[in-house]
Each structure stands twice: as C-alpha cells, then as structure tokens.
Design an enzyme around this catalytic site. Sequence first.
Site, PDB file in Angstrom:
ATOM      1  N   ASP A  61      58.038 -46.322   9.738  1.00 16.32           N
ATOM      2  CA  ASP A  61      57.774 -46.472   8.107  1.00 16.32           C
ATOM      3  C   ASP A  61      58.911 -47.018   7.329  1.00 16.32           C
ATOM      4  O   ASP A  61      59.196 -48.131   7.160  1.00 16.32           O
ATOM      5  CB  ASP A  61      57.014 -45.105   7.782  1.00 16.32           C
ATOM      6  CG  ASP A  61      56.183 -45.270   6.525  1.00 16.32           C
ATOM      7  OD1 ASP A  61      56.623 -45.853   5.628  1.00 16.32           O
ATOM      8  OD2 ASP A  61      55.289 -44.568   6.488  1.00 16.32           O
ATOM      9  N   ASP A  87      55.953 -43.386  17.363  1.00 14.33           N
ATOM     10  CA  ASP A  87      54.669 -43.729  16.803  1.00 14.33           C
ATOM     11  C   ASP A  87      54.777 -44.558  15.774  1.00 14.33           C
ATOM     12  O   ASP A  87      54.074 -45.645  15.785  1.00 14.33           O
ATOM     13  CB  ASP A  87      53.698 -42.502  16.690  1.00 14.33           C
ATOM     14  CG  ASP A  87      54.702 -41.519  15.442  1.00 14.33           C
ATOM     15  OD1 ASP A  87      55.763 -41.493  15.483  1.00 14.33           O
ATOM     16  OD2 ASP A  87      53.816 -40.747  14.959  1.00 14.33           O
ATOM     17  N   LYS A  91      55.537 -50.530   9.775  1.00 13.11           N
ATOM     18  CA  LYS A  91      54.965 -51.119   8.256  1.00 13.11           C
ATOM     19  C   LYS A  91      56.229 -51.906   7.705  1.00 13.11           C
ATOM     20  O   LYS A  91      56.912 -51.547   7.086  1.00 13.11           O
ATOM     21  CB  LYS A  91      54.775 -49.836   7.270  1.00 13.11           C
ATOM     22  CG  LYS A  91      53.477 -48.848   7.614  1.00 13.11           C
ATOM     23  CD  LYS A  91      53.575 -47.795   6.711  1.00 13.11           C
ATOM     24  CE  LYS A  91      52.528 -46.745   7.160  1.00 13.11           C
ATOM     25  NZ  LYS A  91      52.567 -45.459   6.054  1.00 13.11           N
ATOM     26  N   ASP A 146      49.635 -37.373  11.869  1.00  8.68           N
ATOM     27  CA  ASP A 146      49.031 -36.493  11.036  1.00  8.68           C
ATOM     28  C   ASP A 146      49.087 -36.600   9.536  1.00  8.68           C
ATOM     29  O   ASP A 146      50.095 -37.146   9.100  1.00  8.68           O
ATOM     30  CB  ASP A 146      49.858 -35.191  11.377  1.00  8.68           C
ATOM     31  CG  ASP A 146      51.251 -34.853  10.789  1.00  8.68           C
ATOM     32  OD1 ASP A 146      51.872 -35.784  11.156  1.00  8.68           O
ATOM     33  OD2 ASP A 146      51.472 -34.043  10.061  1.00  8.68           O
ATOM     34  N   PHE A 148      49.120 -44.965   4.067  1.00  5.36           N
ATOM     35  CA  PHE A 148      49.428 -43.758   4.943  1.00  5.36           C
ATOM     36  C   PHE A 148      48.227 -43.692   5.992  1.00  5.36           C
ATOM     37  O   PHE A 148      47.112 -43.825   5.711  1.00  5.36           O
ATOM     38  CB  PHE A 148      49.369 -42.302   4.203  1.00  5.36           C
ATOM     39  CG  PHE A 148      49.825 -41.492   4.912  1.00  5.36           C
ATOM     40  CD1 PHE A 148      51.406 -41.074   5.037  1.00  5.36           C
ATOM     41  CD2 PHE A 148      49.067 -40.626   5.505  1.00  5.36           C
ATOM     42  CE1 PHE A 148      51.536 -40.009   5.781  1.00  5.36           C
ATOM     43  CE2 PHE A 148      49.619 -39.121   6.111  1.00  5.36           C
ATOM     44  CZ  PHE A 148      50.802 -39.276   6.414  1.00  5.36           C
ATOM     45  N   VAL A 149      48.648 -43.769   7.245  1.00  8.34           N
ATOM     46  CA  VAL A 149      47.731 -43.800   8.356  1.00  8.34           C
ATOM     47  C   VAL A 149      47.768 -42.359   9.152  1.00  8.34           C
ATOM     48  O   VAL A 149      48.772 -41.793   9.246  1.00  8.34           O
ATOM     49  CB  VAL A 149      48.025 -44.888   9.086  1.00  8.34           C
ATOM     50  CG1 VAL A 149      47.427 -46.114   8.604  1.00  8.34           C
ATOM     51  CG2 VAL A 149      49.179 -44.805   9.849  1.00  8.34           C
ATOM     52  N   ARG A 200      45.891 -35.500  14.525  1.00  8.81           N
ATOM     53  CA  ARG A 200      46.550 -36.107  15.456  1.00  8.81           C
ATOM     54  C   ARG A 200      45.758 -36.316  16.777  1.00  8.81           C
ATOM     55  O   ARG A 200      46.141 -37.126  17.377  1.00  8.81           O
ATOM     56  CB  ARG A 200      47.570 -35.129  16.120  1.00  8.81           C
ATOM     57  CG  ARG A 200      48.794 -35.043  15.037  1.00  8.81           C
ATOM     58  CD  ARG A 200      49.801 -34.134  15.790  1.00  8.81           C
ATOM     59  NE  ARG A 200      51.005 -33.332  14.815  1.00  8.81           N
ATOM     60  CZ  ARG A 200      51.754 -33.792  14.155  1.00  8.81           C
ATOM     61  NH1 ARG A 200      52.207 -35.222  14.454  1.00  8.81           N
ATOM     62  NH2 ARG A 200      52.750 -33.274  13.355  1.00  8.81           N
ATOM     63  N   LYS A 252      56.242 -34.844  16.688  1.00  7.76           N
ATOM     64  CA  LYS A 252      55.145 -34.564  17.524  1.00  7.76           C
ATOM     65  C   LYS A 252      54.384 -35.920  17.519  1.00  7.76           C
ATOM     66  O   LYS A 252      53.630 -36.077  18.492  1.00  7.76           O
ATOM     67  CB  LYS A 252      54.188 -33.642  17.141  1.00  7.76           C
ATOM     68  CG  LYS A 252      54.882 -32.244  16.990  1.00  7.76           C
ATOM     69  CD  LYS A 252      53.858 -31.258  16.382  1.00  7.76           C
ATOM     70  CE  LYS A 252      54.590 -30.120  15.590  1.00  7.76           C
ATOM     71  NZ  LYS A 252      53.743 -29.433  14.666  1.00  7.76           N
ATOM     72  N   GLY A 253      54.582 -36.725  16.660  1.00  5.95           N
ATOM     73  CA  GLY A 253      53.663 -38.110  16.399  1.00  5.95           C
ATOM     74  C   GLY A 253      53.587 -38.736  17.806  1.00  5.95           C
ATOM     75  O   GLY A 253      52.500 -39.347  17.906  1.00  5.95           O
TER      76      GLY A 253
HETATM   77  O1  PRP Z   1      60.175 -44.640   9.465  1.00  4.47           O
HETATM   78  P1  PRP Z   1      60.085 -43.330   8.701  1.00  4.47           P
HETATM   79  O2  PRP Z   1      59.942 -43.148   7.280  1.00  4.47           O
HETATM   80  O3  PRP Z   1      61.191 -42.190   8.832  1.00  4.47           O
HETATM   81  O4  PRP Z   1      58.679 -42.347   9.248  1.00  4.47           O
HETATM   82  C1  PRP Z   1      58.436 -42.211  10.578  1.00  4.47           C
HETATM   83  C2  PRP Z   1      58.497 -41.053  11.157  1.00  4.47           C
HETATM   84  O5  PRP Z   1      57.952 -40.087  10.424  1.00  4.47           O
HETATM   85  C3  PRP Z   1      57.077 -39.239  11.292  1.00  4.47           C
HETATM   86  O6  PRP Z   1      57.433 -38.295  11.934  1.00  4.47           O
HETATM   87  P2  PRP Z   1      57.210 -36.896  10.911  1.00  4.47           P
HETATM   88  O7  PRP Z   1      58.514 -36.422  10.479  1.00  4.47           O
HETATM   89  O8  PRP Z   1      55.778 -36.578  10.172  1.00  4.47           O
HETATM   90  O9  PRP Z   1      56.956 -35.637  12.086  1.00  4.47           O
HETATM   91  P3  PRP Z   1      55.857 -35.469  13.314  1.00  4.47           P
HETATM   92  O10 PRP Z   1      55.976 -36.510  14.302  1.00  4.47           O
HETATM   93  O11 PRP Z   1      55.955 -34.225  13.796  1.00  4.47           O
HETATM   94  O12 PRP Z   1      54.662 -35.604  12.528  1.00  4.47           O
HETATM   95  C4  PRP Z   1      56.451 -40.295  12.503  1.00  4.47           C
HETATM   96  O13 PRP Z   1      56.227 -39.563  13.478  1.00  4.47           O
HETATM   97  C5  PRP Z   1      57.976 -40.874  12.776  1.00  4.47           C
HETATM   98  O14 PRP Z   1      58.823 -40.181  13.529  1.00  4.47           O
HETATM   99  O1  HPA Z   2      51.691 -43.422   7.583  1.00  2.15           O
HETATM  100  C1  HPA Z   2      51.880 -42.587   8.117  1.00  2.15           C
HETATM  101  N1  HPA Z   2      51.253 -41.450   8.653  1.00  2.15           N
HETATM  102  C2  HPA Z   2      51.496 -40.189   9.074  1.00  2.15           C
HETATM  103  N2  HPA Z   2      52.772 -40.003   9.640  1.00  2.15           N
HETATM  104  C3  HPA Z   2      53.775 -41.017   9.090  1.00  2.15           C
HETATM  105  N3  HPA Z   2      54.954 -40.692   9.272  1.00  2.15           N
HETATM  106  C4  HPA Z   2      55.556 -41.852   8.662  1.00  2.15           C
HETATM  107  N4  HPA Z   2      54.515 -42.760   8.330  1.00  2.15           N
HETATM  108  C5  HPA Z   2      53.301 -42.108   8.445  1.00  2.15           C
HETATM  109 MG    MG Z   3      54.018 -36.064  10.586  1.00  6.94          MG
END
Ligand code: PRP
Ligand code: HPA
Ligand code: MG
Length: 184
Positions: free
Chosen positions: A107, A104, A135, A163, A156-157, A169, A47-48
């Site tokens: 990481d 979004d 990052k 979220d 963590f942001v 969000r 969803k991010g």
């Molecule tokens: O580079 P990484 O360490 O893999 O992290 C990045 C991913 O993690 C988060 O998604 P999340 O799994 O939290 O799902 P969300 O977007 O629904 O919150 C973010 O939105 C990215 O898609």
């Molecule tokens: O820093 C973060 N914040 C929220 N969601 C995330 N997913 C990967 N990294 C992050």
């Molecule tokens: Mg998430």
Amino acid sequence: MYEGEIASVLVTEQQIQDKINELAKQIAADYARDGVTGDLLLVGVLKGAVMFMTDFARALPMPAQLEFMAVSSYGSATSSSGVVRILKDLDRDIAGKHVLIVEDIVDSGLTLSWLLKNLASRNPASLEVCSLLRKPEAVKVDVPVRYVGFDIPNEFVVGYGLDYAERYRDLPYIGTLDPKVYSS
Ligand SMILES: O=P(O)(O)OC[C@H]1O[C@H](OP(=O)(O)OP(=O)(O)O)[C@H](O)[C@@H]1O
Ligand code: HPA
Ligand SMILES: [Mg+2]
C-alpha cells in the site's frame, strides 16, 4: 456472510486463483533460469499474507520451505502509521538462503521497505518480493517488488487475508467495504 457489508468485488476468487498459478509458474521458471536448485524459502508476512502464502506454496512447481514473520503497521486503522513493529520474528537464520517475501498488499510500501532492509541485513543469497496486490497511487516509498498479482485503485480493501479491524480475512475474494461499516 457479511450481508450488506461488502460494497464491491474488486478481484474474484477465480481471478486470484488463476493469477496465483501464473505467478507460481513464472517464479519457478525464473529461479530455475537463475540456477537456483535448492529449496526456496518463502517468508510470509502475518497475518494478511496467510491465504496467499498457502495457496501460492501449493501452486509453486518447485520445493519451498515456509517461514512467517509478523509485523504490524496498521493496527485497526485504515492507513499506515509508518511505525513497524516486529510481533514475531523468523525462527531461523536465512543467511545463504534464497528468500522470497510473500505479501498480501503493498500500500504505502512502508512495511515492505522496512522489511527488505531488515532481511537484507541477515545476508540471504537472494531476496525478492511477491505481492498479490499493489496500490500504485498510494506508494510513499519506492520498493522493488519483482512480482505483483494485481494493481488496484487507492481504496481500502478486505478479504483473502486482508482485514478491517480483524474481520473479513476469511472472504475468498478481494472487495471494498460499504461506508456504513466504518461509521458503525
Ligand atoms: O504498504 P503498507 O502501507 O505498509 O501496508 C501493507 C501492510 O499492511 C498490512 O498489514 P497489517 O499491519 O494490517 O497487519 P495484518 O497483516 O496482520 O493485518 C498488510 O498486510 C501489509 O503487510
Ligand atoms: O487496503 C488495505 N486493506 C487491508 N489492509 C491493508 N493494509 C494495507 N492496505 C490495506
Ligand atoms: Mg491489517
């Protein structure tokens, strides 16, 4: 909103919007230069990426179609499990399409690395990535991200789609959380 829960603002609403306009112009110019005349297919990662996807699509000065995929690697944790699950797949075939993944945040890079392999196997005409945030100090796997909005510290942001346990969000900026949020 979220009184006392945000420790600092890392990227302001204005900085986000300015960067989106800059990225959108640059990306449209790059595709035009590469001779892409048809519509671009934006694949947003739920969803991010929702906030970024909708603002970016409207700023992009070329026609784009929107698709969404939902994958989850974080659940409610603050670090990636490395195990990526498809929660919602694309609704159609992307073979022969010019696909731009809209994320979004990069990481650890694990989500994107997995997603790039998965989508590449579906034979798009081209496959690139645009991520609002990255990052550099957290990266565990090297992923080719052609477009990046902001490189941020390894913290963590939340906000603008990102979220912590499904909250924050809806903030229009990117910030860090007060430590008390994690302990409560
Ligand atoms: O580079 P990484 O360490 O893999 O992290 C990045 C991913 O993690 C988060 O998604 P999340 O799994 O939290 O799902 P969300 O977007 O629904 O919150 C973010 O939105 C990215 O898609
Ligand atoms: O820093 C973060 N914040 C929220 N969601 C995330 N997913 C990967 N990294 C992050
Ligand atoms: Mg998430």
